[in-house]
Design a protein around this motif. Structure first.
Motif, PDB file in Angstrom:
ATOM      1  N   ALA A 117       0.835  -1.207   0.000  1.00 31.63           N
ATOM      2  CA  ALA A 117       0.000   0.000   0.000  1.00 31.63           C
ATOM      3  C   ALA A 117       0.868   1.255   0.000  1.00 31.63           C
ATOM      4  O   ALA A 117       0.548   2.240  -0.678  1.00 31.63           O
ATOM      5  CB  ALA A 117      -0.927  -0.012   1.210  1.00 31.63           C
ATOM      6  N   ASN A 118       1.954   1.218   0.742  1.00 30.12           N
ATOM      7  CA  ASN A 118       2.858   2.363   0.796  1.00 30.12           C
ATOM      8  C   ASN A 118       3.484   2.606  -0.567  1.00 30.12           C
ATOM      9  O   ASN A 118       3.564   3.744  -1.054  1.00 30.12           O
ATOM     10  CB  ASN A 118       3.936   2.122   1.847  1.00 30.12           C
ATOM     11  N   GLU A 119       3.963   1.542  -1.197  1.00 32.67           N
ATOM     12  CA  GLU A 119       4.586   1.672  -2.508  1.00 32.67           C
ATOM     13  C   GLU A 119       3.586   2.184  -3.543  1.00 32.67           C
ATOM     14  O   GLU A 119       3.927   3.000  -4.412  1.00 32.67           O
ATOM     15  CB  GLU A 119       5.168   0.330  -2.938  1.00 32.67           C
ATOM     16  N   ALA A 120       2.343   1.718  -3.445  1.00 30.29           N
ATOM     17  CA  ALA A 120       1.316   2.184  -4.383  1.00 30.29           C
ATOM     18  C   ALA A 120       1.030   3.666  -4.191  1.00 30.29           C
ATOM     19  O   ALA A 120       0.839   4.405  -5.160  1.00 30.29           O
ATOM     20  CB  ALA A 120       0.038   1.360  -4.206  1.00 30.29           C
ATOM     21  N   ALA A 121       0.997   4.115  -2.928  1.00 24.70           N
ATOM     22  CA  ALA A 121       0.753   5.534  -2.653  1.00 24.70           C
ATOM     23  C   ALA A 121       1.881   6.396  -3.205  1.00 24.70           C
ATOM     24  O   ALA A 121       1.637   7.451  -3.820  1.00 24.70           O
ATOM     25  CB  ALA A 121       0.604   5.750  -1.151  1.00 24.70           C
ATOM     26  N   LEU A 122       3.119   5.961  -3.010  1.00 26.96           N
ATOM     27  CA  LEU A 122       4.254   6.734  -3.514  1.00 26.96           C
ATOM     28  C   LEU A 122       4.280   6.723  -5.046  1.00 26.96           C
ATOM     29  O   LEU A 122       4.675   7.718  -5.668  1.00 26.96           O
ATOM     30  CB  LEU A 122       5.556   6.174  -2.949  1.00 26.96           C
ATOM     31  N   ALA A 123       3.838   5.625  -5.639  1.00 25.09           N
ATOM     32  CA  ALA A 123       3.751   5.577  -7.102  1.00 25.09           C
ATOM     33  C   ALA A 123       2.721   6.579  -7.615  1.00 25.09           C
ATOM     34  O   ALA A 123       2.921   7.206  -8.666  1.00 25.09           O
ATOM     35  CB  ALA A 123       3.401   4.164  -7.558  1.00 25.09           C
ATOM     36  N   ARG A 124       1.626   6.741  -6.879  1.00 29.60           N
ATOM     37  CA  ARG A 124       0.624   7.729  -7.277  1.00 29.60           C
ATOM     38  C   ARG A 124       1.182   9.145  -7.179  1.00 29.60           C
ATOM     39  O   ARG A 124       0.892  10.002  -8.020  1.00 29.60           O
ATOM     40  CB  ARG A 124      -0.640   7.585  -6.422  1.00 29.60           C
ATOM     41  N   VAL A 125       1.975   9.397  -6.147  1.00 33.52           N
ATOM     42  CA  VAL A 125       2.600  10.709  -6.021  1.00 33.52           C
ATOM     43  C   VAL A 125       3.514  10.961  -7.207  1.00 33.52           C
ATOM     44  O   VAL A 125       3.474  12.024  -7.844  1.00 33.52           O
ATOM     45  CB  VAL A 125       3.398  10.812  -4.703  1.00 33.52           C
ATOM     46  N   ARG A 126       4.354   9.984  -7.525  1.00 29.21           N
ATOM     47  CA  ARG A 126       5.277  10.144  -8.656  1.00 29.21           C
ATOM     48  C   ARG A 126       4.523  10.386  -9.960  1.00 29.21           C
ATOM     49  O   ARG A 126       4.883  11.271 -10.747  1.00 29.21           O
ATOM     50  CB  ARG A 126       6.166   8.903  -8.779  1.00 29.21           C
ATOM     51  N   ALA A 127       3.466   9.625 -10.195  1.00 26.42           N
ATOM     52  CA  ALA A 127       2.692   9.793 -11.429  1.00 26.42           C
ATOM     53  C   ALA A 127       2.059  11.171 -11.489  1.00 26.42           C
ATOM     54  O   ALA A 127       2.015  11.803 -12.558  1.00 26.42           O
ATOM     55  CB  ALA A 127       1.617   8.701 -11.516  1.00 26.42           C
ATOM     56  N   ASP A 128       1.578  11.654 -10.353  1.00 25.18           N
ATOM     57  CA  ASP A 128       0.963  12.979 -10.317  1.00 25.18           C
ATOM     58  C   ASP A 128       1.997  14.056 -10.638  1.00 25.18           C
ATOM     59  O   ASP A 128       1.721  14.996 -11.392  1.00 25.18           O
ATOM     60  CB  ASP A 128       0.351  13.221  -8.941  1.00 25.18           C
ATOM     61  N   LYS A 129       3.198  13.925 -10.084  1.00 29.53           N
ATOM     62  CA  LYS A 129       4.232  14.925 -10.340  1.00 29.53           C
ATOM     63  C   LYS A 129       4.745  14.831 -11.776  1.00 29.53           C
ATOM     64  O   LYS A 129       5.073  15.857 -12.385  1.00 29.53           O
ATOM     65  CB  LYS A 129       5.381  14.765  -9.338  1.00 29.53           C
ATOM     66  N   LEU A 130       4.799  13.628 -12.326  1.00 33.37           N
ATOM     67  CA  LEU A 130       5.159  13.482 -13.731  1.00 33.37           C
ATOM     68  C   LEU A 130       4.133  14.171 -14.630  1.00 33.37           C
ATOM     69  O   LEU A 130       4.492  14.819 -15.616  1.00 33.37           O
ATOM     70  CB  LEU A 130       5.259  12.003 -14.090  1.00 33.37           C
ATOM     71  N   ARG A 131       2.864  14.019 -14.288  1.00 29.96           N
ATOM     72  CA  ARG A 131       1.822  14.697 -15.065  1.00 29.96           C
ATOM     73  C   ARG A 131       2.014  16.205 -15.003  1.00 29.96           C
ATOM     74  O   ARG A 131       1.923  16.893 -16.028  1.00 29.96           O
ATOM     75  CB  ARG A 131       0.436  14.321 -14.513  1.00 29.96           C
ATOM     76  N   GLU A 132       2.289  16.722 -13.809  1.00 29.50           N
ATOM     77  CA  GLU A 132       2.424  18.170 -13.654  1.00 29.50           C
ATOM     78  C   GLU A 132       3.611  18.719 -14.430  1.00 29.50           C
ATOM     79  O   GLU A 132       3.486  19.706 -15.160  1.00 29.50           O
ATOM     80  CB  GLU A 132       2.553  18.525 -12.170  1.00 29.50           C
ATOM     81  N   VAL A 133       4.777  18.106 -14.267  1.00 34.77           N
ATOM     82  CA  VAL A 133       5.953  18.643 -14.951  1.00 34.77           C
ATOM     83  C   VAL A 133       5.818  18.462 -16.462  1.00 34.77           C
ATOM     84  O   VAL A 133       6.261  19.321 -17.239  1.00 34.77           O
ATOM     85  CB  VAL A 133       7.249  18.000 -14.403  1.00 34.77           C
TER      86      VAL A 133
END
Length: 539
Positions: A350-366
């Protein structure tokens, strides 16, 4: 040293009706006179603008829809740019946000983020003690003397100034009062109190350090509200002997009406604005609130309302286009996830999935062209920084003009596909109760199920419950269950026993939180902000 007024303030009587440790050093006679002067000069305009908000909402409730203004089309089509951005604000790739208690202020300034938004608004419950403590902590932080020792004996101290994040302060919004400060018997604007008191004590020192002062301005709905802020700031600069435009601001585009006035807001503040920010959580709440009478705009459960929803993608891309055309930063939004400390074997995935969502969100933004992003927890800073460092080589992305973006009214209002599950419904009820209980107990930033909940995220949950129960057509969960008062009552039933543990912030105020949520949810009209009636229950 505190500032000196350039002329005599108004002689309006000002009264402080509460006591908190350290307030006498902050609310000195000159500081109170300064605040009274702000109230006397600007309170009438604030009230007029709040009345204009109510008139606008009545239009939407009557079937109208937000749209771009006809009277400002020439301004939107014009070729103009905002004033140059100061050096300290050129690179804002990672910003951390949070409340203003001393431990948070130290940790945020030391966090390694480029900037720290010290938040008097959504993540701070406005008890008088919290407001005074926050002003004191920021004053000592600016002076370099802030220190804190936890009850367990752990000491916290600031790093050297050059290693600290750049400080930006978010005052409370125009709709909020500071009930503990009366001028001629009237409550003072919380916006003017927060920003005015901070500026009075810290503006000169920050100006000498080439650090502003800098502010985030929340929940604006129109260019007229932005123009009021510009006049307030110009007056403060004159009173404190600062150059015009010394005080810089970033505006959160976190209301649906403001999305139609981004150019106008930049123009109204063009001599001092550094950028706009996608305040996504309040924006989702505002979408619900603004379009509450439109049955075709009902949102699915909040976990499905992500930035990939068409109306949110349009808002983000339009903000980037507008900002970069005008030479301003286009800041991304908040990652609310909290890494699980000491995750058990069952929590690792669950922790890894949450951090993956953060990374994907920041990739979308940049990838979209944002110039920086927000995180709520220091452990997320390395993830956000890595993403932006790899893909944003310079200090910002103003060269990404996004000329291909064509956003019209219907794009910003597009309905969202999705469903409402029982877990989503019950989760909204639990988040509302837990957050309200903590807020009433003096805590405005609460970790719930590994997400950092503040007033903005709780407002989504609260407004969705109201919307689902008061929709003009009967709604159903994805299993076919009708959404009605009985479903809401069942979701509330087991909460008191489940939330009675000592590890739940504000556990002692859970019954009061349940009663308040019931009152707000059953009301025929959606309350503008849950913090308005809740504020009357604190202190």
């Amino acid at each position: 040293m505190s500032a000196v007024l350039s002329e005599s303030p108004t002689d309006a009587g000002i009264e402080v009706t509460a006591r908190a440790e350290g307030q006498d050093a902050l609310l000195t006679p000159p500081a109170l006179a300064f605040l009274a002067d702000l109230h006397g000069r600007f309170e009438a305009r604030r009230r007029q603008l709040l009345a204009a908000r109510r008139e606008r909402q009545a239009f939407f409730d009557g079937g109208g829809l937000p749209d771009f203004r006809a009277d400002t089309r020439a301004l939107r089509d014009g070729d103009w740019r905002v004033a140059p951005i100061p050096r300290a604000l050129l690179d804002r790739r990672v910003e951390i946000t949070g409340p203003v208690d001393p431990k948070m202020v130290i940790n945020a300034l030391n966090s390694g983020a480029n900037c720290y938004m010290a938040d008097f608004e959504d993540s701070t419950a406005p008890t008088w003690a919290n407001m005074v403590e926050g002003q004191r902590a920021l004053r000592e932080a600016v002076a370099g003397t802030l220190a804190f020792t936890s009850p367990a004996g752990k000491a916290y101290a600031l790093k050297p100034h050059a290693q600290q994040a750049v400080l930006l302060v978010r005052p409370r919004g125009w709709h909020l009062d500071e009930k503990h400060v009366l001028v001629d018997g009237e409550r003072m604007s919380a916006s003017l109190f927060d920003l005015g008191l901070f500026a009075f004590h810290n503006a000169a020192a920050l100006a000498r350090k080439d650090r502003g002062p800098y502010f985030y301005l929340p929940k604006l709905q129109s260019m007229e509200e932005a123009a009021l802020w510009d006049d307030v700031l110009a007056h403060i600069e004159a009173q404190l002997h600062l150059p015009r435009g010394q005080m810089k601001v970033t505006v959160l585009i976190e209301t649906l009406p403001a999305a139609f006035e981004m150019d106008e807001i930049l123009y109204a503040l063009r001599g001092r604005i550094a950028g706009l920010n996608c305040g996504r959580w309040d924006y989702i709440f505002s979408y619900i609130k603004t379009l509450r009478a439109h049955p075709d705009r009902v949102l699915p459960e909040r976990g499905q309302v992500t930035m990939t929803q068409p109306f949110l993608r349009a808002y983000s891309e339009l903000l980037i286009q507008v900002c970069h055309r005008r030479g301003a930063h286009a800041m991304g939004g908040m990652a609310a996830q909290i890494p699980i400390s000491g995750a058990t074997a069952g929590e690792v995935a669950a922790n890894e999935a949450a951090l993956a969502r953060v990374r994907a969100d920041k990739l979308r933004e940049v990838g979209a062209g944002h110039d920086g992003t927000w995180v709520a927890h220091p452990a997320l800073i390395p993830i956000a920084r890595q993403v932006f460092d790899e893909r944003m080589r310079g200090p910002h992305q103003h060269h990404v003009i996004r000329e291909e973006v064509l956003v019209g009214r219907d794009d910003l209002l597009q309905p969202s596909p999705g469903t409402i599950s029982r877990a989503g419904f019950d989760g909204n009820v639990e988040v509302c109760v837990r957050y309200l209980a903590a807020w009433l107990d003096g805590n405005g930033c609460v970790p719930i199920h590994h997400l950092m909940e503040d007033a903005a995220t709780a407002e989504i949950a609260r407004a969705q419950l109201w919307q689902w129960l008061h929709a003009r057509q009967t709604l159903h969960l994805d299993d076919g269950t009708e959404i009605d008062e009985a479903l809401f009552d069942r979701a509330l039933l087991g909460l008191p026993s489940r939330l009675s543990g000592a590890d739940v912030p504000g556990a002692g105020r859970v019954p009061e939180a349940i009663a308040l949520l019931e009152q707000l949810t059953q009301r025929g009209t959606l309350e503008d902000f849950l913090t308005l009636p809740a504020y009357e229950r604190i202190d």
